[in-house]
Every structure is written in structure tokens, then in C-alpha cells.
Design a protein around this motif. Structure first.
Motif, PDB file in Angstrom:
ATOM      1  N   VAL A  83       0.833  -1.211   0.000  1.00  0.00           N
ATOM      2  CA  VAL A  83       0.000   0.000   0.000  1.00  0.00           C
ATOM      3  C   VAL A  83       0.864   1.257   0.000  1.00  0.00           C
ATOM      4  O   VAL A  83       0.584   2.221  -0.722  1.00  0.00           O
ATOM      5  CB  VAL A  83      -0.954  -0.004   1.217  1.00  0.00           C
ATOM      6  CG1 VAL A  83      -1.619   1.367   1.386  1.00  0.00           C
ATOM      7  CG2 VAL A  83      -2.009  -1.085   1.053  1.00  0.00           C
ATOM      8  N   PHE A  84       1.935   1.264   0.776  1.00  0.00           N
ATOM      9  CA  PHE A  84       2.741   2.470   0.921  1.00  0.00           C
ATOM     10  C   PHE A  84       3.828   2.616  -0.147  1.00  0.00           C
ATOM     11  O   PHE A  84       4.251   3.734  -0.440  1.00  0.00           O
ATOM     12  CB  PHE A  84       3.392   2.511   2.312  1.00  0.00           C
ATOM     13  CG  PHE A  84       2.469   3.009   3.378  1.00  0.00           C
ATOM     14  CD1 PHE A  84       2.486   4.341   3.765  1.00  0.00           C
ATOM     15  CD2 PHE A  84       1.575   2.159   3.996  1.00  0.00           C
ATOM     16  CE1 PHE A  84       1.627   4.808   4.747  1.00  0.00           C
ATOM     17  CE2 PHE A  84       0.711   2.613   4.977  1.00  0.00           C
ATOM     18  CZ  PHE A  84       0.734   3.943   5.359  1.00  0.00           C
ATOM     19  N   TYR A  85       4.292   1.507  -0.722  1.00  0.00           N
ATOM     20  CA  TYR A  85       5.416   1.594  -1.655  1.00  0.00           C
ATOM     21  C   TYR A  85       5.136   0.995  -3.025  1.00  0.00           C
ATOM     22  O   TYR A  85       6.018   0.969  -3.885  1.00  0.00           O
ATOM     23  CB  TYR A  85       6.664   0.950  -1.043  1.00  0.00           C
ATOM     24  CG  TYR A  85       7.164   1.692   0.172  1.00  0.00           C
ATOM     25  CD1 TYR A  85       7.839   2.899   0.042  1.00  0.00           C
ATOM     26  CD2 TYR A  85       6.938   1.197   1.450  1.00  0.00           C
ATOM     27  CE1 TYR A  85       8.294   3.594   1.157  1.00  0.00           C
ATOM     28  CE2 TYR A  85       7.378   1.885   2.570  1.00  0.00           C
ATOM     29  CZ  TYR A  85       8.055   3.084   2.412  1.00  0.00           C
ATOM     30  OH  TYR A  85       8.495   3.768   3.515  1.00  0.00           O
ATOM     31  N   GLY A  86       3.932   0.496  -3.244  1.00  0.00           N
ATOM     32  CA  GLY A  86       3.568  -0.009  -4.563  1.00  0.00           C
ATOM     33  C   GLY A  86       4.417  -1.194  -5.001  1.00  0.00           C
ATOM     34  O   GLY A  86       4.678  -2.121  -4.225  1.00  0.00           O
ATOM     35  N   VAL A  87       4.885  -1.140  -6.257  1.00  0.00           N
ATOM     36  CA  VAL A  87       5.671  -2.240  -6.821  1.00  0.00           C
ATOM     37  C   VAL A  87       6.955  -2.500  -6.026  1.00  0.00           C
ATOM     38  O   VAL A  87       7.285  -3.665  -5.749  1.00  0.00           O
ATOM     39  CB  VAL A  87       5.989  -1.977  -8.307  1.00  0.00           C
ATOM     40  CG1 VAL A  87       6.933  -3.052  -8.856  1.00  0.00           C
ATOM     41  CG2 VAL A  87       4.702  -1.957  -9.122  1.00  0.00           C
ATOM     42  N   PRO A  88       7.716  -1.468  -5.632  1.00  0.00           N
ATOM     43  CA  PRO A  88       8.893  -1.749  -4.793  1.00  0.00           C
ATOM     44  C   PRO A  88       8.530  -2.500  -3.506  1.00  0.00           C
ATOM     45  O   PRO A  88       9.270  -3.386  -3.067  1.00  0.00           O
ATOM     46  CB  PRO A  88       9.434  -0.347  -4.475  1.00  0.00           C
ATOM     47  CG  PRO A  88       8.986   0.490  -5.614  1.00  0.00           C
ATOM     48  CD  PRO A  88       7.634  -0.042  -5.987  1.00  0.00           C
ATOM     49  N   GLY A  89       7.391  -2.128  -2.905  1.00  0.00           N
ATOM     50  CA  GLY A  89       6.941  -2.834  -1.711  1.00  0.00           C
ATOM     51  C   GLY A  89       6.612  -4.283  -1.998  1.00  0.00           C
ATOM     52  O   GLY A  89       6.877  -5.169  -1.183  1.00  0.00           O
ATOM     53  N   LEU A  90       6.045  -4.524  -3.180  1.00  0.00           N
ATOM     54  CA  LEU A  90       5.731  -5.898  -3.583  1.00  0.00           C
ATOM     55  C   LEU A  90       7.013  -6.713  -3.766  1.00  0.00           C
ATOM     56  O   LEU A  90       7.089  -7.882  -3.376  1.00  0.00           O
ATOM     57  CB  LEU A  90       4.920  -5.882  -4.887  1.00  0.00           C
ATOM     58  CG  LEU A  90       4.294  -7.204  -5.329  1.00  0.00           C
ATOM     59  CD1 LEU A  90       3.315  -7.714  -4.281  1.00  0.00           C
ATOM     60  CD2 LEU A  90       3.585  -7.034  -6.675  1.00  0.00           C
ATOM     61  N   LEU A  91       8.035  -6.070  -4.339  1.00  0.00           N
ATOM     62  CA  LEU A  91       9.332  -6.742  -4.490  1.00  0.00           C
ATOM     63  C   LEU A  91       9.949  -7.048  -3.122  1.00  0.00           C
ATOM     64  O   LEU A  91      10.543  -8.111  -2.929  1.00  0.00           O
ATOM     65  CB  LEU A  91      10.292  -5.863  -5.307  1.00  0.00           C
ATOM     66  CG  LEU A  91       9.905  -5.592  -6.762  1.00  0.00           C
ATOM     67  CD1 LEU A  91      10.916  -4.669  -7.420  1.00  0.00           C
ATOM     68  CD2 LEU A  91       9.790  -6.894  -7.549  1.00  0.00           C
ATOM     69  N   ALA A  92       9.784  -6.120  -2.188  1.00  0.00           N
ATOM     70  CA  ALA A  92      10.277  -6.351  -0.827  1.00  0.00           C
ATOM     71  C   ALA A  92       9.532  -7.510  -0.175  1.00  0.00           C
ATOM     72  O   ALA A  92      10.120  -8.295   0.576  1.00  0.00           O
ATOM     73  CB  ALA A  92      10.132  -5.083   0.008  1.00  0.00           C
ATOM     74  N   ASP A  93       8.235  -7.627  -0.471  1.00  0.00           N
ATOM     75  CA  ASP A  93       7.442  -8.741   0.061  1.00  0.00           C
ATOM     76  C   ASP A  93       7.973 -10.075  -0.456  1.00  0.00           C
ATOM     77  O   ASP A  93       8.073 -11.050   0.299  1.00  0.00           O
ATOM     78  CB  ASP A  93       5.971  -8.588  -0.333  1.00  0.00           C
ATOM     79  CG  ASP A  93       5.282  -7.461   0.427  1.00  0.00           C
ATOM     80  OD1 ASP A  93       5.830  -7.027   1.456  1.00  0.00           O
ATOM     81  OD2 ASP A  93       4.209  -7.015  -0.019  1.00  0.00           O
ATOM     82  N   VAL A  94       8.305 -10.119  -1.740  1.00  0.00           N
ATOM     83  CA  VAL A  94       8.867 -11.346  -2.323  1.00  0.00           C
ATOM     84  C   VAL A  94      10.196 -11.676  -1.642  1.00  0.00           C
ATOM     85  O   VAL A  94      10.481 -12.837  -1.309  1.00  0.00           O
ATOM     86  CB  VAL A  94       9.065 -11.204  -3.844  1.00  0.00           C
ATOM     87  CG1 VAL A  94       9.752 -12.437  -4.416  1.00  0.00           C
ATOM     88  CG2 VAL A  94       7.718 -10.984  -4.536  1.00  0.00           C
ATOM     89  N   ALA A  95      11.001 -10.631  -1.406  1.00  0.00           N
ATOM     90  CA  ALA A  95      12.280 -10.831  -0.718  1.00  0.00           C
ATOM     91  C   ALA A  95      12.058 -11.350   0.702  1.00  0.00           C
ATOM     92  O   ALA A  95      12.839 -12.176   1.200  1.00  0.00           O
ATOM     93  CB  ALA A  95      13.062  -9.525  -0.685  1.00  0.00           C
ATOM     94  N   LEU A  96      10.975 -10.899   1.365  1.00  0.00           N
ATOM     95  CA  LEU A  96      10.672 -11.366   2.714  1.00  0.00           C
ATOM     96  C   LEU A  96      10.268 -12.840   2.727  1.00  0.00           C
ATOM     97  O   LEU A  96      10.590 -13.573   3.663  1.00  0.00           O
ATOM     98  CB  LEU A  96       9.550 -10.526   3.326  1.00  0.00           C
ATOM     99  CG  LEU A  96       9.953  -9.182   3.928  1.00  0.00           C
ATOM    100  CD1 LEU A  96       8.719  -8.406   4.373  1.00  0.00           C
ATOM    101  CD2 LEU A  96      10.908  -9.363   5.091  1.00  0.00           C
TER     102      LEU A  96
END
Length: 214
Positions: free
Chosen positions: A62-75
Motif C-alpha cells: 500500500v505504501f510503496y507499490g511495486v517496490p513494496g511488492l518486491l520487498a514482500d517477495v524478498a521477505l
């Protein structure tokens, strides 16, 4: 008399050392605690950890969009990495271990947020996408290293001086810290560099303002 008392004391001392005091034991009550109690608590803790992780995923997107989604995958990769290391070393995920795992998840998210905010600063300073990405990661590295090293020192002290469940917490936290640094600084960066080469506007839609420069 005094000599008799001293003699009795010596005899009792010998008996205690040999573990054969002349005292009969009588069973008053026997209580058993089933192992399912502990396993149920661990199961509930893992469920709470899963819910927390989902909320973190939602927050990052919600706060970072696609970069946040990439961070989620990294998590996700981070979680698999920690569990894989635990399996290799035949570690048992106890309740304190779950607590250490959850704490290191928070630190992994914190590292990604630091990186994204530094990238924002670089974009607002007018840097191109590649330069902003590299500068953001480089500027965030020192802060991430400081935060993780101080926590790692505490974890190592607990590991050396602690016993039992305290050591279990320290082991999981140590593994989690190292894995979170790796995923934030290496895995997330690789994902973002790949996407920057293909669609830089999707990366910088939430991380910057103004026109995107290649």
C-alpha cells in the motif's frame, strides 16, 4: 552428648553423599502435562506470526507499490532461508525461537523502508533511476549495518551467557538478522535493478516525484 551428636552428623553426611538417607517416600499425587499443550502454543504463535507477516505484506504494498511488492517477495525468500538454515542445523523452533523469528522479520521490513526512503531522497535530488537506486542502497547500508550489528551483539551475548530457551531465542534471532540483511541488501536490490532496466516508471511511481529519468 556432644560427641554423639557429632558422630550422628558425620553418619548423616556419609548417607547424604551416598544418596541413601533412611527416609521412606510415599506417593501423594502424580500430575502429567501432555506435550500437546506446548505444541498448541507454538502452533498459535506461528499463526500469529503468519497474520503479522500478511499485515506487513499489505503495508509494504500500500505504501510503496511495486517496490513494496518486491520487498514482500524478498521477505518470503527470507522466511524460507531462515527455516532452511534451521533445518540444516537441525534446530527446533521453540516458542522463544518463534519470538526471535518475528523480531527479525520486523528488522527485515525496517531495512527495506530505510532503503526506499533513501531512494526517495535521491530521486528528489534529481538523480536518474540507476543513480538513485545505487545511491539509495549505499546510503541506507550504513544505517542498516549499525542497527543490525548492535542487535547481533546482544544476540551473541545471550547465546554465550544464556541457557535453554534463552539460547534458542538468540540462535533464531542471529540467523534471522543475517538472513534479513542478505535479503534486504542483495535480493531486494537485484529485483529492483531488473525492474528498473525494464520499467523504471513502475519503480519510481511511489518512490519519487516528477519526471522519471533513465
Amino acid at each position: 552428648g556432644r560427641s554423639a551428636t557429632l558422630k550422628e552428623a558425620q553418619e548423616y553426611a556419609v548417607l547424604m553423599k551416598s544418596g541413601a538417607l533412611p527416609v521412606s517416600l510415599r506417593t501423594i499425587q502424580i500430575t502429567q502435562v501432555a506435550p500437546t499443550l506446548g505444541s498448541e502454543i507454538v502452533r498459535q504463535s506461528l499463526l500469529v506470526a503468519g497474520i503479522g507477516l500478511l499485515l506487513v505484506f499489505l503495508f509494504m504494498f500500500v505504501f510503496y507499490g511495486v517496490p513494496g511488492l518486491l520487498a514482500d517477495v524478498a521477505l518470503v525468500i527470507y522466511g524460507l532461508l531462515v527455516l532452511g538454515i534451521m533445518t540444516v542445523f537441525r534446530g527446533v523452533l521453540t516458542l522463544p525461537g518463534v519470538a526471535g523469528f518475528i523480531l527479525s522479520i520486523g528488522m527485515a521490513v525496517d531495512a527495506n523502508i530505510l532503503i526506499f526512503e533513501r531512494i526517495k531522497d535521491e530521486v528528489w535530488n534529481g538523480k536518474t533511476t540507476r543513480a538513485a537506486l545505487a545511491g539509495g542502497f549505499d546510503r541506507a547500508f550504513v544505517a542498516i549495518l549499525d542497527a543490525n550489528v548492535t542487535t547481533l551483539i546482544v544476540a551473541l551475548v545471550l547465546l554465550i551467557l544464556g541457557t535453554g530457551t534463552v539460547r534458542g531465542f538468540a540462535v533464531t534471532l542471529t540467523i534471522g538478522i543475517l538472513a534479513s540483511m542478505f535479503t534486504a541488501l542483495i535480493v531486494t536490490r537485484i529485483f529492483m535493478e531488473i525492474l528498473v532496466d525494464r520499467k523504471p516508471e513502475r519503480i519510481f511511481k511511489r518512490l519519487g516525484g516528477g519526471e522519471v529519468q533513465a
